[in-house]
Design a protein around this motif. Sequence first.
Motif, PDB file in Angstrom:
ATOM      1  N   PHE A   1      19.765  71.437  22.463  1.00 12.51           N
ATOM      2  CA  PHE A   1      18.831  71.988  21.347  1.00 12.51           C
ATOM      3  C   PHE A   1      19.477  71.083  19.758  1.00 12.51           C
ATOM      4  CE2 PHE A   1      16.867  74.267  18.412  1.00 12.51           C
ATOM      5  CZ  PHE A   1      15.424  74.024  19.070  1.00 12.51           C
TER       6      PHE A   1
ATOM      7  N   ILE B   1      12.619  64.789  20.193  1.00 12.05           N
ATOM      8  CA  ILE B   1      11.949  66.167  20.546  1.00 12.05           C
ATOM      9  C   ILE B   1      12.021  66.187  22.320  1.00 12.05           C
ATOM     10  CG2 ILE B   1       9.528  66.674  20.567  1.00 12.05           C
ATOM     11  CD1 ILE B   1       9.522  64.979  18.393  1.00 12.05           C
TER      12      ILE B   1
ATOM     13  N   MET C   1      14.831  68.476  23.130  1.00 13.71           N
ATOM     14  CA  MET C   1      14.492  69.793  22.272  1.00 13.71           C
ATOM     15  C   MET C   1      13.482  70.462  23.643  1.00 13.71           C
ATOM     16  SD  MET C   1      13.775  68.844  18.314  1.00 13.71           S
ATOM     17  CE  MET C   1      13.991  70.504  18.420  1.00 13.71           C
ATOM     18  N   LEU C   2      13.497  69.768  23.439  1.00 16.02           N
ATOM     19  CA  LEU C   2      11.947  70.848  24.774  1.00 16.02           C
ATOM     20  C   LEU C   2      13.214  70.899  26.313  1.00 16.02           C
ATOM     21  CD1 LEU C   2       8.322  68.749  24.403  1.00 16.02           C
ATOM     22  CD2 LEU C   2       9.131  70.749  24.114  1.00 16.02           C
TER      23      LEU C   2
ATOM     24  N   ALA D   1      14.685  73.440  26.301  1.00 14.59           N
ATOM     25  CA  ALA D   1      14.075  75.195  26.914  1.00 14.59           C
ATOM     26  C   ALA D   1      13.685  74.413  27.526  1.00 14.59           C
ATOM     27  CB  ALA D   1      12.355  74.731  25.587  1.00 14.59           C
TER      28      ALA D   1
ATOM     29  N   GLU E   1       1.784  64.797  24.848  1.00 16.19           N
ATOM     30  CA  GLU E   1       2.247  64.431  23.015  1.00 16.19           C
ATOM     31  C   GLU E   1       2.845  63.063  23.260  1.00 16.19           C
ATOM     32  OE1 GLU E   1       3.276  67.864  20.954  1.00 16.19           O
ATOM     33  OE2 GLU E   1       4.913  67.447  21.026  1.00 16.19           O
TER      34      GLU E   1
ATOM     35  N   TYR F   1       1.140  78.906  24.631  1.00 16.14           N
ATOM     36  CA  TYR F   1       1.756  77.169  24.878  1.00 16.14           C
ATOM     37  C   TYR F   1       0.114  75.706  25.194  1.00 16.14           C
ATOM     38  CZ  TYR F   1       4.547  73.146  24.953  1.00 16.14           C
ATOM     39  OH  TYR F   1       5.061  71.582  25.367  1.00 16.14           O
ATOM     40  N   VAL F   2      -0.031  76.452  26.264  1.00 15.34           N
ATOM     41  CA  VAL F   2      -1.060  75.670  26.693  1.00 15.34           C
ATOM     42  C   VAL F   2      -1.875  75.244  25.366  1.00 15.34           C
ATOM     43  CG1 VAL F   2      -2.422  74.310  27.825  1.00 15.34           C
ATOM     44  CG2 VAL F   2      -0.071  75.524  28.269  1.00 15.34           C
TER      45      VAL F   2
ATOM     46  N   GLU G   1      -1.059  73.395  21.884  1.00 13.72           N
ATOM     47  CA  GLU G   1      -0.958  72.065  22.608  1.00 13.72           C
ATOM     48  C   GLU G   1      -2.190  70.888  22.441  1.00 13.72           C
ATOM     49  OE1 GLU G   1       2.141  70.049  22.462  1.00 13.72           O
ATOM     50  OE2 GLU G   1       2.943  71.571  21.193  1.00 13.72           O
TER      51      GLU G   1
ATOM     52  N   ILE H   1      -2.541  68.267  19.785  1.00 11.95           N
ATOM     53  CA  ILE H   1      -3.184  66.700  20.491  1.00 11.95           C
ATOM     54  C   ILE H   1      -4.025  66.486  19.697  1.00 11.95           C
ATOM     55  CG2 ILE H   1      -2.756  65.352  22.294  1.00 11.95           C
ATOM     56  CD1 ILE H   1      -0.775  67.029  23.273  1.00 11.95           C
TER      57      ILE H   1
ATOM     58  N   LEU I   1       2.415  64.155  13.805  1.00  9.62           N
ATOM     59  CA  LEU I   1       2.864  64.059  15.459  1.00  9.62           C
ATOM     60  C   LEU I   1       4.492  64.638  15.795  1.00  9.62           C
ATOM     61  CD1 LEU I   1       1.734  62.800  18.734  1.00  9.62           C
ATOM     62  CD2 LEU I   1       3.651  62.214  17.470  1.00  9.62           C
ATOM     63  N   LEU I   2       5.595  63.831  15.001  1.00 12.42           N
ATOM     64  CA  LEU I   2       6.870  63.807  15.264  1.00 12.42           C
ATOM     65  C   LEU I   2       7.384  65.563  14.302  1.00 12.42           C
ATOM     66  CD1 LEU I   2       7.466  60.871  13.894  1.00 12.42           C
ATOM     67  CD2 LEU I   2       8.031  61.641  16.100  1.00 12.42           C
TER      68      LEU I   2
ATOM     69  N   GLY J   1       5.654  67.859  16.657  1.00 10.23           N
ATOM     70  CA  GLY J   1       6.798  68.202  18.223  1.00 10.23           C
ATOM     71  C   GLY J   1       8.083  68.813  17.888  1.00 10.23           C
ATOM     72  N   VAL J   2       9.050  68.195  16.705  1.00 10.61           N
ATOM     73  CA  VAL J   2       9.910  69.286  16.138  1.00 10.61           C
ATOM     74  C   VAL J   2       9.491  70.672  16.451  1.00 10.61           C
ATOM     75  CG1 VAL J   2      11.778  69.840  15.049  1.00 10.61           C
ATOM     76  CG2 VAL J   2      10.802  67.856  15.505  1.00 10.61           C
TER      77      VAL J   2
ATOM     78  N   SER K   1       6.436  71.949  17.993  1.00  7.48           N
ATOM     79  CA  SER K   1       6.472  73.296  19.309  1.00  7.48           C
ATOM     80  C   SER K   1       7.650  72.809  20.557  1.00  7.48           C
ATOM     81  CB  SER K   1       5.493  72.561  19.727  1.00  7.48           C
ATOM     82  OG  SER K   1       5.625  71.197  20.387  1.00  7.48           O
ATOM     83  N   ALA K   2       9.071  72.388  19.547  1.00  8.03           N
ATOM     84  CA  ALA K   2       9.966  72.470  20.782  1.00  8.03           C
ATOM     85  C   ALA K   2      10.866  73.790  20.146  1.00  8.03           C
ATOM     86  CB  ALA K   2      10.327  71.002  20.202  1.00  8.03           C
ATOM     87  N   VAL K   3      10.859  74.029  19.119  1.00  5.68           N
ATOM     88  CA  VAL K   3      11.362  75.544  17.901  1.00  5.68           C
ATOM     89  C   VAL K   3      10.110  76.576  19.080  1.00  5.68           C
ATOM     90  CG1 VAL K   3      12.150  76.549  17.029  1.00  5.68           C
ATOM     91  CG2 VAL K   3      12.776  73.957  16.406  1.00  5.68           C
TER      92      VAL K   3
ATOM     93  N   ILE L   1       8.959  76.848  21.669  1.00  4.99           N
ATOM     94  CA  ILE L   1       9.291  76.547  23.310  1.00  4.99           C
ATOM     95  C   ILE L   1      10.726  77.597  23.271  1.00  4.99           C
ATOM     96  CG2 ILE L   1       9.583  75.577  25.404  1.00  4.99           C
ATOM     97  CD1 ILE L   1       6.762  76.004  25.347  1.00  4.99           C
ATOM     98  N   TYR L   2      11.304  77.101  22.522  1.00  2.00           N
ATOM     99  CA  TYR L   2      13.294  77.544  22.517  1.00  2.00           C
ATOM    100  C   TYR L   2      12.492  79.371  22.193  1.00  2.00           C
ATOM    101  CZ  TYR L   2      17.952  76.931  23.025  1.00  2.00           C
ATOM    102  OH  TYR L   2      19.145  77.317  23.459  1.00  2.00           O
TER     103      TYR L   2
ATOM    104  N   MET M   1      10.606  80.742  22.831  1.00  2.00           N
ATOM    105  CA  MET M   1       9.838  81.368  24.023  1.00  2.00           C
ATOM    106  C   MET M   1      10.577  81.497  24.763  1.00  2.00           C
ATOM    107  SD  MET M   1       5.978  80.046  23.971  1.00  2.00           S
ATOM    108  CE  MET M   1       4.470  80.373  22.832  1.00  2.00           C
TER     109      MET M   1
ATOM    110  N   PHE N   1      12.769  81.354  15.862  1.00  2.00           N
ATOM    111  CA  PHE N   1      11.404  80.676  16.165  1.00  2.00           C
ATOM    112  C   PHE N   1      10.445  80.829  16.791  1.00  2.00           C
ATOM    113  CE2 PHE N   1      15.620  78.282  18.271  1.00  2.00           C
ATOM    114  CZ  PHE N   1      16.183  78.016  17.007  1.00  2.00           C
TER     115      PHE N   1
END
Lengths: 105, 496
Positions: A16, A36, A39-40, A43, A77, B125-126, B129, B133, B155-156, B159-160, B162-164, B166-167, B169, B206
């Motif tokens: 991460f 990215i 990172m996913l 998780a 994505e 989450y779904v 997104e 998107i 988007l970038l 994306g960061v 949503s990654a944070v 998810i972590y 969650m 997060f």
Amino acid sequence: MSVGVEHYLVLSAILFVIGMFGALTKQNSVVILMCIELMLNAANIVLVAFSRFLVPGTVLIDGHVFVIFVMVVAAAEAAVGLAIIMALYRTRKTSDATEINLMKG
Amino acid sequence: MSYYLIAPQITVAGFAVAVIMLDLFVKQKRLLPIVSVVGLLGGLGASIALWGQTETGFTNVLSVDRLAIFFSVIFCGAAALVVLASRDYVRNNFSRFEGEYYALIMLSVVGMMFLAAARDLIAIYVSLELVGISLYILAAFGRDGKSSEAGLKYLLLGGVASAVLIYGMAVVFGITGQTSLAGIYQAVAAAGLGLDNGMLLLGVVFIIAGFGFKIASIPFQMWVPDVYEGAPTTVTAFLSVASKAAGFVVLIRIFLEAFGQDLAIVSGWAMIFAVLAVLSMTIGNVAAIVQTNIKRMLGYSSIAQAGYLMVGLAAVSKTIGAGVTDPEVLFGPTGLLFYIGCYGFANLGVFIAVIAISNKIKSDSIADYAGIGHRAPVIALAMSICLVSLIGLPPAAGFLAKFYLFNTAVHHGLTWLVVIAVLNTAISAYYYFRVVKVAWFGTSTSQEAVPSGWGLRFALGISVAGVLVLFFYPSGVLDIARSAAEAVSGIALSAP
């Protein structure tokens, strides 16, 4: 030495942090997208590890379901991301994030 | 299966597909916005028909409670107004992709409605997104390089974020072994965990970071000015209202349903929101002062508005801790819901006016708005009323919204926060009034009138009417907001 949940957690934390560092410092947009994904996946490792180890002897299926959804959405994505990078490349002839700076202030 | 519970989502999604099909097979392109508006109004009607429904369906993953319906109405209404206002803009800027444009707006509305109803981390989450998107594509819809740049940045950073998220969650799942909000609530209560537990704190922070991106809160706001400026104006209008509301409904639901166990944990996360509120409103307002592009200025103003809205999330501690013994003490989220309604009308009104003006003058620079008051008196008057509402002055809804919200916060012992918020309101008056001043008292280089289509005029009229009606007759909407907020606080309030 047996592999326990903490090994997976440390691995995912390292992934991460690498991903986050890359996403914030890399110049190429495609590489940022890859960071990215990293990172996913960090998780995802947390989710799978806890599904397996949280209750000894059983597997919590919710975590696995979550991972599948995360993978599918990440693919969608990435597809959109690459399409936008293509569109940008056509007008600007670059995918370098530091040169994508028409707007400031 | 109780499919009637997701009738609004099915309606809007069905019409979105129908719009794409029509675009392929029908030559009459002006049908497309009409069909989209019909679909969105169908979704709005279906949502209202479900009011009072308490059943949860789909193995408790979706709940159609009043909170979800309140926000479904906001999403459908905002999207319908944006679609009404966007016909000329779409024709001028991306006429080849009309069908996709309307369909994507509707699909993101579907995602937002699912988001408002979701009670499970996976579903949240779904749907998040699906919203994200669709909006990334919409932001990159324009033909110029600026729009693609906006899309890529959105988007970038999205994306960061949503990654944070998810972590966060995943960590919460790791502590509790649950993905449903009710399950997390029970597991945390059973283990007697608080925010002094490092893992839980990490998860909560997060999750706030992930949604802080959606609501445009500091320090996750880097995308806001660029995306607001670069994206097509119609998309920016939609983004600034619907996407922000979607972020807030999830925050309300997650934090009240999953982390509303006791006073200690509630006042912990309420304090995080209070600090973020102070940072957002101060930085947003100060940065907005120096802007010369109206879309960029409205971007910073939307960061500041997110700060005011977060006051509602900070003012929850007393109500939950005491188990509502004092009816005089309003519930923070009630004020937040009312504020979102007022903010939605006012911000949409301003953006619709900006769309109309930019159709004519092809510029978003505030200096070019000089003399608009003489070239288009009605549009300029509507924009001025909406800007006054954003400041929070009578006779516009924003005044009452701020009054209720700040009054609630004072009752919850957050006087310091209210003092900062009121000071910020004074700062914000400067840059909102500057636009009004330039529009009415500036000298323009041209005397040509600013034309506008009937759809745009109608949408602008509805926005202004909303702003005024909510000021003069607030009680009806306030009651609805109260019962919507109480629907979600039910779990937390019944706890010991």
